[in-house]
Design an enzyme around this catalytic site. Structure first.
Site, mmCIF file in Angstrom:
data_model
loop_
_atom_site.group_PDB
_atom_site.id
_atom_site.type_symbol
_atom_site.label_atom_id
_atom_site.label_comp_id
_atom_site.label_asym_id
_atom_site.label_seq_id
_atom_site.Cartn_x
_atom_site.Cartn_y
_atom_site.Cartn_z
ATOM 1 N N SER A 62 -7.244 -5.513 -6.312
ATOM 2 C CA SER A 62 -8.351 -6.093 -5.560
ATOM 3 C C SER A 62 -9.661 -5.948 -6.335
ATOM 4 O O SER A 62 -9.758 -5.137 -7.268
ATOM 5 C CB SER A 62 -8.486 -5.414 -4.198
ATOM 6 O OG SER A 62 -9.107 -4.154 -4.348
ATOM 7 N N THR A 63 -10.657 -6.714 -5.917
ATOM 8 C CA THR A 63 -11.979 -6.620 -6.558
ATOM 9 C C THR A 63 -12.568 -5.220 -6.359
ATOM 10 O O THR A 63 -13.468 -4.819 -7.089
ATOM 11 C CB THR A 63 -12.951 -7.679 -5.978
ATOM 12 O OG1 THR A 63 -12.852 -7.657 -4.550
ATOM 13 C CG2 THR A 63 -12.611 -9.078 -6.460
ATOM 14 N N ARG B 118 -5.284 -2.280 8.246
ATOM 15 C CA ARG B 118 -6.477 -2.991 7.763
ATOM 16 C C ARG B 118 -6.038 -4.178 6.925
ATOM 17 O O ARG B 118 -4.939 -4.199 6.386
ATOM 18 C CB ARG B 118 -7.286 -2.085 6.827
ATOM 19 C CG ARG B 118 -8.072 -0.994 7.458
ATOM 20 C CD ARG B 118 -8.987 -0.371 6.401
ATOM 21 N NE ARG B 118 -8.237 0.294 5.351
ATOM 22 C CZ ARG B 118 -7.740 1.519 5.436
ATOM 23 N NH1 ARG B 118 -7.908 2.218 6.537
ATOM 24 N NH2 ARG B 118 -7.079 2.055 4.429
ATOM 25 N N GLY C 59 0.266 5.438 -4.411
ATOM 26 C CA GLY C 59 -0.320 6.716 -4.834
ATOM 27 C C GLY C 59 0.216 7.861 -3.996
ATOM 28 O O GLY C 59 0.604 8.916 -4.531
ATOM 29 N N ASP D 15 0.824 -1.215 0.000
ATOM 30 C CA ASP D 15 0.000 0.000 0.000
ATOM 31 C C ASP D 15 0.857 1.264 0.000
ATOM 32 O O ASP D 15 1.962 1.278 0.535
ATOM 33 C CB ASP D 15 -0.906 -0.026 1.241
ATOM 34 C CG ASP D 15 -2.026 1.001 1.155
ATOM 35 O OD1 ASP D 15 -2.287 1.529 0.055
ATOM 36 O OD2 ASP D 15 -2.635 1.277 2.199
ATOM 37 N N GLY D 16 0.314 2.311 -0.588
ATOM 38 C CA GLY D 16 0.942 3.633 -0.498
ATOM 39 C C GLY D 16 1.633 4.107 -1.769
ATOM 40 O O GLY D 16 2.322 5.130 -1.748
ATOM 41 N N ASN E 81 -10.644 -2.452 -6.526
ATOM 42 C CA ASN E 81 -9.833 -1.478 -7.270
ATOM 43 C C ASN E 81 -10.463 -1.039 -8.603
ATOM 44 O O ASN E 81 -10.017 -0.072 -9.219
ATOM 45 C CB ASN E 81 -8.418 -2.011 -7.529
ATOM 46 C CG ASN E 81 -7.536 -2.003 -6.294
ATOM 47 O OD1 ASN E 81 -6.624 -2.816 -6.155
ATOM 48 N ND2 ASN E 81 -7.795 -1.086 -5.355
#
Ligand code: FPP
Length: 222
Positions: free
Chosen positions: A53-54, A176, A11, A8-9, A56
């Site tokens: 992911s579904t 998360r 962006g 993650d991260g 995204n």
């Protein structure tokens, strides 16, 4: 040892540098390749990477398309190196909805690398933990099965032979799971790293593995 990673991260990494988000993903893919090498050196034999992911699909189409193109070009470019290193690549997710070219690369890379015995790299693509569980349930119903237990249910997951992750790492400071491997992480240790994914370094992987080894896993026992 199976390490699952929520990368993650990307962006935010790009935004902080005044770059378009896709530059973060480009850097993120390069980092994924490095992490596979570090993990292999450190004795990890399964690594799962959450690439798409579904959820995204909600992103702007340009970014979605970029991520698919990145997957295709990245896999094509790296396959020989992966084969040389004994890496088997498996793709995990829902095929439905993915562009034809992505599905072709999916099948091709799995076939090309199927003899890799040193390490398995799982790329989660169009993956959602709930989707995986529902797809399993629907296959079970279709097979006319009326009762399952944990062992027989597992056979219906996308990659039944994939061992449960020992460790889940998420970067960027978010704490998360975001629908990653819901069935499989029941007893996994979770380690959160504050850095954005493109800034993740070997020392962070070592830290996460050390953190894992310090924790006593009791699987509900005492
Ligand atoms: C999360 O960062 C990252 C993604 C949704 C995509 C991850 C994809 C890659 C690292 C590249 C593809 C990988 C392979 C193995 C081909 P974000 O965009 O949610 O970042 P943000 O939360 O800062 O916006």
């Amino acid at each position: 040892m199976h390490v699952a990673i929520i990368m993650d991260g990307n962006g935010r990494w790009a935004k902080e540098r005044g770059l378009p988000r896709i530059e973060g993903h480009r850097k993120g893919a390069e980092k994924a390749e490095k992490v596979v090498e570090w993990a292999a050196d450190l004795g990890v034999n399964y690594i799962s990477l959450y690439a798409f992911s579904t959820e995204n699909w909600k992103r702007p189409w340009d970014e979605v398309r970029f991520l698919f193109n990145l997957f295709v070009s990245f896999v094509k470019r790296k396959v020989q190196k992966m084969k040389d290193k004994g890496v088997r690549i498996k793709i995990m997710g829902r095929r439905e909805g993915l562009p034809e070219e992505v599905l072709e690369v999916w099948d091709w890379v799995e076939k090309e690398t199927k003899n890799g015995e040193r390490m398995t790299v799982v790329i989660a693509l169009n993956y959602g933990g709930r989707a995986e569980i529902l797809d399993a349930v629907n296959k079970i119903l279709k097979d006319g099965i009326e009762k399952v237990d944990e062992e027989s249910f597992r056979k219906y997951l996308y990659i039944p032979e994939l061992p449960d992750p020992d460790l889940v790492i998420r970067t960027s400071g978010e704490m998360r799971i975001s629908n990653f491997l819901l069935w499989q992480i029941a007893y996994s240790e979770l380690v959160f790293i504050k850095k954005y994914w493109p800034d993740f370094e070997k020392e962070d992987l070592i830290y996460a593995l050390e953190e894992f080894s310090k924790r006593q896993r009791r699987f509900g026992g005492i």
